[in-house]
Structure formats: structure tokens, C-alpha cells
Motif scaffolding. Structure first.
Motif, PDB file in Angstrom:
ATOM      1  N   CYS A   1       3.098   4.872 -16.489  1.00  0.00           N
ATOM      2  CA  CYS A   1       2.169   5.657 -17.297  1.00  0.00           C
ATOM      3  C   CYS A   1       1.766   4.861 -18.530  1.00  0.00           C
ATOM      4  CB  CYS A   1       2.806   6.977 -17.730  1.00  0.00           C
ATOM      5  SG  CYS A   1       3.346   8.045 -16.385  1.00  0.00           S
ATOM      6  N   TYR A   2       0.465   4.728 -18.719  1.00  0.00           N
ATOM      7  CA  TYR A   2      -0.101   4.181 -19.949  1.00  0.00           C
ATOM      8  C   TYR A   2      -0.804   5.354 -20.628  1.00  0.00           C
ATOM      9  CZ  TYR A   2       0.396  -0.899 -19.182  1.00  0.00           C
ATOM     10  OH  TYR A   2       0.880  -2.175 -19.026  1.00  0.00           O
ATOM     11  N   GLY A   3      -0.112   6.057 -21.520  1.00  0.00           N
ATOM     12  CA  GLY A   3      -0.701   7.265 -22.072  1.00  0.00           C
ATOM     13  C   GLY A   3      -0.938   8.250 -20.946  1.00  0.00           C
ATOM     14  N   ASN A   4      -2.201   8.676 -20.769  1.00  0.00           N
ATOM     15  CA  ASN A   4      -2.531   9.620 -19.701  1.00  0.00           C
ATOM     16  C   ASN A   4      -2.870   8.941 -18.382  1.00  0.00           C
ATOM     17  OD1 ASN A   4      -2.237  11.919 -21.346  1.00  0.00           O
ATOM     18  ND2 ASN A   4      -4.306  11.672 -22.170  1.00  0.00           N
ATOM     19  N   THR A   5      -2.974   7.624 -18.383  1.00  0.00           N
ATOM     20  CA  THR A   5      -3.219   6.892 -17.142  1.00  0.00           C
ATOM     21  C   THR A   5      -1.914   6.787 -16.356  1.00  0.00           C
ATOM     22  OG1 THR A   5      -5.081   5.608 -17.990  1.00  0.00           O
ATOM     23  CG2 THR A   5      -3.863   4.659 -16.157  1.00  0.00           C
ATOM     24  N   ARG A   6      -1.979   7.158 -15.095  1.00  0.00           N
ATOM     25  CA  ARG A   6      -0.754   7.169 -14.272  1.00  0.00           C
ATOM     26  C   ARG A   6      -1.019   6.495 -12.932  1.00  0.00           C
ATOM     27  NH1 ARG A   6       2.622  12.639 -13.917  1.00  0.00           N
ATOM     28  NH2 ARG A   6       2.698  12.067 -16.121  1.00  0.00           N
ATOM     29  N   VAL A   7      -0.129   5.583 -12.565  1.00  0.00           N
ATOM     30  CA  VAL A   7      -0.271   4.808 -11.326  1.00  0.00           C
ATOM     31  C   VAL A   7       1.065   4.783 -10.596  1.00  0.00           C
ATOM     32  CG1 VAL A   7      -0.661   2.505 -10.387  1.00  0.00           C
ATOM     33  CG2 VAL A   7      -2.152   3.364 -12.183  1.00  0.00           C
ATOM     34  N   ILE A   8       1.021   4.906  -9.278  1.00  0.00           N
ATOM     35  CA  ILE A   8       2.235   4.827  -8.448  1.00  0.00           C
ATOM     36  C   ILE A   8       2.070   3.688  -7.443  1.00  0.00           C
ATOM     37  CG2 ILE A   8       3.666   5.994  -6.731  1.00  0.00           C
ATOM     38  CD1 ILE A   8       2.932   8.631  -8.006  1.00  0.00           C
ATOM     39  N   ALA A   9       3.086   2.847  -7.335  1.00  0.00           N
ATOM     40  CA  ALA A   9       3.079   1.753  -6.367  1.00  0.00           C
ATOM     41  C   ALA A   9       4.244   1.920  -5.400  1.00  0.00           C
ATOM     42  CB  ALA A   9       3.183   0.400  -7.075  1.00  0.00           C
ATOM     43  N   GLY A  10       3.985   1.700  -4.131  1.00  0.00           N
ATOM     44  CA  GLY A  10       5.033   1.804  -3.124  1.00  0.00           C
ATOM     45  C   GLY A  10       4.948   0.652  -2.138  1.00  0.00           C
ATOM     46  N   VAL A  11       6.101   0.141  -1.726  1.00  0.00           N
ATOM     47  CA  VAL A  11       6.166  -0.980  -0.784  1.00  0.00           C
ATOM     48  C   VAL A  11       6.632  -0.461   0.576  1.00  0.00           C
ATOM     49  CG1 VAL A  11       7.156  -3.245  -0.289  1.00  0.00           C
ATOM     50  CG2 VAL A  11       6.742  -2.552  -2.669  1.00  0.00           C
ATOM     51  N   LYS A  12       5.813  -0.664   1.571  1.00  0.00           N
ATOM     52  CA  LYS A  12       6.172  -0.290   2.940  1.00  0.00           C
ATOM     53  C   LYS A  12       6.202  -1.549   3.795  1.00  0.00           C
ATOM     54  CE  LYS A  12       6.173   3.576   4.260  1.00  0.00           C
ATOM     55  NZ  LYS A  12       7.264   4.578   4.431  1.00  0.00           N
ATOM     56  N   GLY A  13       7.122  -1.593   4.756  1.00  0.00           N
ATOM     57  CA  GLY A  13       7.244  -2.777   5.596  1.00  0.00           C
ATOM     58  C   GLY A  13       7.138  -2.450   7.077  1.00  0.00           C
ATOM     59  N   ARG A  14       6.573  -3.376   7.811  1.00  0.00           N
ATOM     60  CA  ARG A  14       6.547  -3.259   9.285  1.00  0.00           C
ATOM     61  C   ARG A  14       6.660  -4.660   9.873  1.00  0.00           C
ATOM     62  NH1 ARG A  14       2.056  -4.715  12.111  1.00  0.00           N
ATOM     63  NH2 ARG A  14       0.111  -5.102  10.951  1.00  0.00           N
ATOM     64  N   PHE A  15       7.028  -4.718  11.135  1.00  0.00           N
ATOM     65  CA  PHE A  15       7.133  -6.003  11.814  1.00  0.00           C
ATOM     66  C   PHE A  15       5.746  -6.449  12.286  1.00  0.00           C
ATOM     67  CE2 PHE A  15      11.490  -4.268  13.112  1.00  0.00           C
ATOM     68  CZ  PHE A  15      12.086  -4.798  11.975  1.00  0.00           C
ATOM     69  N   ALA A  16       5.471  -7.734  12.131  1.00  0.00           N
ATOM     70  CA  ALA A  16       4.181  -8.283  12.554  1.00  0.00           C
ATOM     71  C   ALA A  16       4.380  -9.694  13.080  1.00  0.00           C
ATOM     72  CB  ALA A  16       3.193  -8.292  11.390  1.00  0.00           C
ATOM     73  N   GLU A  17       3.429 -10.135  13.860  1.00  0.00           N
ATOM     74  CA  GLU A  17       3.489 -11.496  14.396  1.00  0.00           C
ATOM     75  C   GLU A  17       2.901 -12.475  13.380  1.00  0.00           C
ATOM     76  OE1 GLU A  17       1.855 -14.099  18.236  1.00  0.00           O
ATOM     77  OE2 GLU A  17       1.584 -11.917  18.157  1.00  0.00           O
ATOM     78  N   PRO A  18       3.628 -13.542  13.068  1.00  0.00           N
ATOM     79  CA  PRO A  18       3.103 -14.531  12.106  1.00  0.00           C
ATOM     80  C   PRO A  18       1.825 -15.188  12.634  1.00  0.00           C
ATOM     81  CG  PRO A  18       5.457 -14.857  12.500  1.00  0.00           C
ATOM     82  CD  PRO A  18       4.974 -13.892  13.537  1.00  0.00           C
ATOM     83  N   THR A  19       1.059 -15.756  11.746  1.00  0.00           N
ATOM     84  CA  THR A  19      -0.156 -16.456  12.164  1.00  0.00           C
ATOM     85  C   THR A  19       0.216 -17.794  12.797  1.00  0.00           C
ATOM     86  OG1 THR A  19      -0.419 -17.575  10.031  1.00  0.00           O
ATOM     87  CG2 THR A  19      -1.456 -15.413  10.283  1.00  0.00           C
ATOM     88  N   ILE A  20      -0.731 -18.352  13.540  1.00  0.00           N
ATOM     89  CA  ILE A  20      -0.499 -19.641  14.187  1.00  0.00           C
ATOM     90  C   ILE A  20      -0.317 -20.745  13.138  1.00  0.00           C
ATOM     91  CG2 ILE A  20      -1.532 -21.401  15.694  1.00  0.00           C
ATOM     92  CD1 ILE A  20      -2.957 -19.177  17.188  1.00  0.00           C
ATOM     93  N   ASN A  21      -1.080 -20.650  12.061  1.00  0.00           N
ATOM     94  CA  ASN A  21      -1.000 -21.673  11.013  1.00  0.00           C
ATOM     95  C   ASN A  21       0.263 -21.572  10.170  1.00  0.00           C
ATOM     96  OD1 ASN A  21      -3.496 -22.736  11.762  1.00  0.00           O
ATOM     97  ND2 ASN A  21      -4.623 -21.383  10.388  1.00  0.00           N
ATOM     98  N   ASN A  22       0.833 -20.369  10.092  1.00  0.00           N
ATOM     99  CA  ASN A  22       2.065 -20.158   9.315  1.00  0.00           C
ATOM    100  C   ASN A  22       3.077 -19.380  10.151  1.00  0.00           C
ATOM    101  OD1 ASN A  22       1.236 -21.159   6.483  1.00  0.00           O
ATOM    102  ND2 ASN A  22      -0.412 -19.729   7.012  1.00  0.00           N
ATOM    103  N   PRO A  23       3.633 -20.016  11.175  1.00  0.00           N
ATOM    104  CA  PRO A  23       4.521 -19.311  12.101  1.00  0.00           C
ATOM    105  C   PRO A  23       5.861 -18.908  11.496  1.00  0.00           C
ATOM    106  CG  PRO A  23       4.536 -21.663  12.553  1.00  0.00           C
ATOM    107  CD  PRO A  23       3.469 -21.435  11.538  1.00  0.00           C
ATOM    108  N   ASN A  24       6.191 -19.470  10.335  1.00  0.00           N
ATOM    109  CA  ASN A  24       7.487 -19.169   9.713  1.00  0.00           C
ATOM    110  C   ASN A  24       7.343 -18.319   8.449  1.00  0.00           C
ATOM    111  OD1 ASN A  24       8.850 -20.800  11.635  1.00  0.00           O
ATOM    112  ND2 ASN A  24       8.317 -22.623  10.449  1.00  0.00           N
ATOM    113  N   SER A  25       6.207 -17.654   8.308  1.00  0.00           N
ATOM    114  CA  SER A  25       5.952 -16.883   7.090  1.00  0.00           C
ATOM    115  C   SER A  25       5.575 -15.438   7.407  1.00  0.00           C
ATOM    116  CB  SER A  25       4.824 -17.521   6.269  1.00  0.00           C
ATOM    117  OG  SER A  25       5.183 -18.819   5.850  1.00  0.00           O
TER     118      SER A  25
END
Length: 276
Positions: free
Chosen positions: A52-76
Motif C-alpha cells: 500500500c502506498y497511501g490509498n494505492t493498493r497492489v497485490i502480487a502473487g507467484v504461481k508456478g507450472r511445469f513447462a518445456e524449455p526453449t530449444i535455445n535455452n534447454p537448461n533454463s
């Protein structure tokens, strides 16, 4: 009468206050609104925070799922931040396509978080499976300076993110979450915060409200990390060199305050979690 004058002549209304070196909400010219941070506010997320910045209010959330890496970055893996400005937070936004402000903020967060963590640490099975972390930043109430609140919420959410343990089936090579395994903290290379200064009549006004944003002639936004390194700088104003130098000096001091608050809140939460 005061409200009518504010609506009819917003710039003149602002000038009347600045003449006495105060702002309409009672702050000093260089004053900022109270900042509050609450971490792990969304139980279904891997990490979350409400800012909260005064009356300004923001919520952040981190969600994860499994995905296939890209061909250029197979280890990321992936880290994908996204800002949402629903009509709920301000009637100036409309349903449907994301407003330009949300698209711009999302792009800036993507630039800012490019190297915020080692994406190779998100790899589970090289070339096959990796974590894809979505960071949704939702504005609940927009009373100005949403981007600064969004960056702080994102940093707090990531700083408190815990990744579930995973299990790889040797026969099928399928990956699943090991609910009995120990969660591991997301390792961050740096912790960024943003400080925005609004420019009005050549005067620098930090942490602008919505009404101040409506009449500003420009802005300076600087993102600084916990090692005092400038990670991003967006300038949409024409300023004299001495004014720009003074503005950046103020931003550095303000960033140090925000980082101190963020770490204090997060460390206190992590300590209480380890004791339970």
C-alpha cells in the motif's frame, strides 16, 4: 467550493499549496505517503505480497507450472511478470483489452526482472521440464504511483517465494510435485525497488497521487537494487542538470528506505515461519 475549484482549475489548485511548500494531501513537497507491506497474503501462491502506498493498493502473487524449455535455452526456466489494471481499481480503466498503462508496466517489469534470478536454477529435467513462474501483479486501488507499488510488491513476493520439491518418475520421466519434500527459497541475484518523481512547474514531487499525475508535465522513474546499483531509468521530462542530479540523489535515499522496510518485513515473517 474547494472541490469545485480543484476540478475546474487543477493546476492552479496545486500551485496554491506548493506556494506554501505543501501538497494538497498535507505532505511536504518531498514527502511520500506511508508504505505498508504484507507478505504471503495469498495462501495458494508460491509467494505473494500486498503493498500500500497511501490509498494505492497492489497485490502480487507467484504461481508456478511445469513447462518445456526453449530449444535455445534447454537448461533454463521462465519468469513472466504481468500487471493488471482492472476497472475495479479505477473507473478510468475499461473491461476488455489491457489498458496501455498495464502493457507499459508489464514491459518495464520484464526488462527489470531479466536477470533477477538464475533461470537455470528453475530447470528440473534439462531440455524437458522446467519451472515457469508467473508473477501476476494486480492493482486493487489506483490512487497514483502504481508502478512503484507494483515493483515493491513483485520484489516482496519473489523474495518470499518457496519452490516445491519435485519428483521425477524414472520409468515415465514424468515430473510431479513432491508434497512431502522440503520447499526451497527462490534465489534472487538482486532486490529492486522503484522510485518515481512527478514533475510539475519544474518542481519534483515524489510518490505522486492520481490527481498529481493528471497535471504533471513529466516523470522520472529509477529502479535501484539492494547494492545501490541503478537497474533501470526512465526519464520523460526535460530537466536542468542540477535538478536531475538532485532528483537522482533523492531517489537513491528513498530507495534505501524502501529496501530497509522490505527486508525487515520479509525477515520478520521468515523468522516467525521457522519458529512454527
Amino acid at each position: 467550493m474547494a472541490d469545485d475549484f480543484k476540478i475546474a482549475q487543477p493546476k492552479q489548485y496545486q500551485r496554491l499549496f506548493l506556494k506554501d511548500e505543501v501538497r494538497p494531501d498535507g505532505r511536504a513537497v518531498t514527502g511520500c505517503r506511508e508504505v505498508k507491506i504484507h507478505v504471503n497474503t495469498v495462501s495458494s501462491a508460491l509467494g505473494s505480497a500486498m503493498v500500500c502506498y497511501g490509498n494505492t493498493r497492489v497485490i502480487a502473487g507467484v504461481k508456478g507450472r511445469f513447462a518445456e524449455p526453449t530449444i535455445n535455452n534447454p537448461n533454463s526456466g521462465y519468469l513472466d511478470p504481468n500487471v493488471m489494471l482492472p476497472m475495479l481499481c479505477n473507473t478510468k480503466y475499461r473491461p476488455g483489452m489491457p489498458p496501455d498503462a498495464a502493457v507499459s508496466m508489464s514491459h518495464k517489469l520484464s526488462v527489470l526482472t531479466t536477470d533477477i534470478t538464475d533461470l537455470m536454477e528453475l530447470c528440473i529435467v534439462p531440455g524437458k521440464v522446467a519451472w515457469c513462474l508467473y508473477v501476476d501483479v494486480v492493482c486493487v486501488n489506483d490512487d497514483g504511483n502504481v508502478f512503484d507499488a507494483a515493483v515493491l510488491a513483485l520484489s516482496a513476493a519473489l523474495y518470499n517465494t518457496r519452490l516445491p520439491a519435485t519428483h521425477v518418475n524414472e520409468e515415465t520421466q514424468l515430473v510431479s510435485v513432491d508434497k512431502e519434500g522440503e520447499k526451497t527459497p527462490l534465489v534472487m541475484k538482486f532486490l529492486p525497488v522503484a522510485v518515481t518523481v512527478s514533475i510539475f512547474d519544474g518542481i519534483s514531487l515524489p510518490d505522486p497521487t492520481e490527481s498529481e499525475e493528471d497535471i504533471q508535465s513529466g516523470t522520472v522513474t529509477c529502479c535501484i537494487d539492494d547494492s545501490s546499483k541503478i537497474r533501470a531509468l526512465w526519464v520523460a521530462a526535460t530537466l536542468a542538470d542540477d535538478v536531475m542530479s538532485a532528483t537522482l540523489l533523492y531517489i537513491q535515499k528513498r530507495a534505501a528506505v524502501l529496501l530497509s522496510v522490505l527486508k525487515k518485513v520479509s525477515d520478520r515473517h521468515n523468522t516467525s515461519m521457522s519458529e512454527t
